[in-house]
Design a protein around this motif. Structure first.
Motif, PDB file in Angstrom:
ATOM      1  N   PRO A   1       0.776  -1.246   0.000  1.00 34.78           N
ATOM      2  CA  PRO A   1       0.000   0.000   0.000  1.00 34.78           C
ATOM      3  C   PRO A   1       0.810   1.300   0.000  1.00 34.78           C
ATOM      4  N   LYS A   2       2.058   1.255   0.452  1.00 31.84           N
ATOM      5  CA  LYS A   2       2.846   2.487   0.505  1.00 31.84           C
ATOM      6  C   LYS A   2       3.287   2.914  -0.895  1.00 31.84           C
ATOM      7  N   ASP A   3       3.242   4.216  -1.137  1.00 30.71           N
ATOM      8  CA  ASP A   3       3.600   4.739  -2.456  1.00 30.71           C
ATOM      9  C   ASP A   3       5.005   4.339  -2.869  1.00 30.71           C
ATOM     10  N   ARG A   4       5.911   4.308  -1.917  1.00 30.57           N
ATOM     11  CA  ARG A   4       7.297   3.973  -2.267  1.00 30.57           C
ATOM     12  C   ARG A   4       7.453   2.514  -2.708  1.00 30.57           C
ATOM     13  N   ASP A   5       6.439   1.692  -2.426  1.00 33.69           N
ATOM     14  CA  ASP A   5       6.492   0.274  -2.794  1.00 33.69           C
ATOM     15  C   ASP A   5       5.711  -0.035  -4.060  1.00 33.69           C
ATOM     16  N   GLU A   6       5.278   0.993  -4.776  1.00 33.72           N
ATOM     17  CA  GLU A   6       4.453   0.747  -5.962  1.00 33.72           C
ATOM     18  C   GLU A   6       5.125  -0.202  -6.946  1.00 33.72           C
ATOM     19  N   LYS A   7       6.414  -0.042  -7.172  1.00 27.67           N
ATOM     20  CA  LYS A   7       7.092  -0.874  -8.165  1.00 27.67           C
ATOM     21  C   LYS A   7       7.156  -2.344  -7.768  1.00 27.67           C
ATOM     22  N   ARG A   8       6.850  -2.636  -6.506  1.00 25.28           N
ATOM     23  CA  ARG A   8       6.863  -4.030  -6.037  1.00 25.28           C
ATOM     24  C   ARG A   8       5.497  -4.698  -6.166  1.00 25.28           C
ATOM     25  N   ARG A   9       4.476  -3.906  -6.505  1.00 23.72           N
ATOM     26  CA  ARG A   9       3.152  -4.492  -6.721  1.00 23.72           C
ATOM     27  C   ARG A   9       3.176  -5.327  -7.999  1.00 23.72           C
ATOM     28  N   LEU A  10       2.560  -6.495  -7.953  1.00 19.24           N
ATOM     29  CA  LEU A  10       2.616  -7.395  -9.105  1.00 19.24           C
ATOM     30  C   LEU A  10       1.804  -6.904 -10.295  1.00 19.24           C
ATOM     31  N   THR A  11       1.014  -5.843 -10.092  1.00 18.43           N
ATOM     32  CA  THR A  11       0.293  -5.257 -11.226  1.00 18.43           C
ATOM     33  C   THR A  11       0.830  -3.871 -11.573  1.00 18.43           C
ATOM     34  N   SER A  12       2.017  -3.545 -11.110  1.00 19.37           N
ATOM     35  CA  SER A  12       2.635  -2.253 -11.427  1.00 19.37           C
ATOM     36  C   SER A  12       3.147  -2.267 -12.869  1.00 19.37           C
ATOM     37  N   PRO A  13       3.425  -1.093 -13.441  1.00 19.16           N
ATOM     38  CA  PRO A  13       3.940  -1.044 -14.814  1.00 19.16           C
ATOM     39  C   PRO A  13       5.181  -1.915 -15.011  1.00 19.16           C
TER      40      PRO A  13
END
Length: 219
Positions: free
Chosen positions: A124-136
């Motif tokens: 959920p943290k913005d700094r972890d966006e790239k670790r989300r499996l649905t991130s760009p």
């Protein structure tokens, strides 16, 4: 490390349906899943962060004409799915012990026919966006590995991740959303998954959480 975990690791080393470091096949499997491992030409279906493998095994039971591969880094988890498959003599399911970030080391471009992203960590943290499996970042990798017009399925209990993913997919000219619902079990597609649930899906459903679902394709 506990005795039980050590015993499971030992069995993983012996089980043919577990592909993991230390086995020769681990470095040669890329591009050879159909003919080399499964010895057929059936579609390859991959589940990411498969955990104990109950979903991959469940799908394998009802889809004998497809090959299923559960991916997870935890050997003690995939031991469960591996053992279930062996006990049921399911030859169309295997487990790959690997980091999802390195998925392209084990699959050739367009080698995957169908992909499942089931209840990933929402990060959920913005700094972890790239670790989300649905991130760009991950979508770009999946686009390379999944066959053109191959379906990607995404299920989550997390509303924020669902909304983030849906907004991102609709903003990309190279993806087309096929199905999307904030309440899968109240939707017209509720029976499409044969009632098969992951461990987390059962847990969240029992708590009253609505299961969100999206399917999409890369153009």
């Amino acid at each position: 490390m506990g005795r039980k975990k050590l015993e499971r690791f030992k069995e993983n080393e012996e089980n043919r349906n577990v592909i993991q470091p230390g086995k020769e096949i681990y470095t040669t499997i890329k591009g050879t899943w159909k003919q080399g491992f499964f010895q057929n030409d059936n579609p390859i279906v991959v589940e990411l962060a498969c955990g104990r493998g109950e979903f991959a095994v469940g799908l394998a039971r009802v889809n004998a004409d497809k090959n299923f591969i559960g991916v997870d880094i935890k050997g003690s988890r995939i031991w469960k799915g591996s053992t279930m498959a062996i006990e049921e003599n399911l030859l169309n399911v295997a487990f790959l012990r690997a980091q999802i970030e390195q998925l392209d080391q084990y699959f050739e471009p367009k080698e995957i026919d169908e992909l499942w992203i089931t209840f990933p960590d929402p990060r959920p943290k913005d700094r972890d966006e790239k670790r989300r499996l649905t991130s760009p970042r991950f979508l770009e990798m999946f686009k390379v590995l999944v066959k053109v017009e191959g379906t990607v399925h995404f299920k989550t209990d997390n509303t924020a991740l669902y909304e983030y993913t849906l907004e991102l997919l609709k903003s990309r000219p190279d993806t087309g959303v096929l199905k999307e619902t904030p309440d899968f079990y109240a939707s017209q597609w509720r029976d499409d998954h044969f009632g098969i649930k992951t461990r987390y899906e059962k847990m969240f459903s029992e708590k009253g959480e609505k299961i969100k679902y999206i399917s999409f394709r890369f153009h």
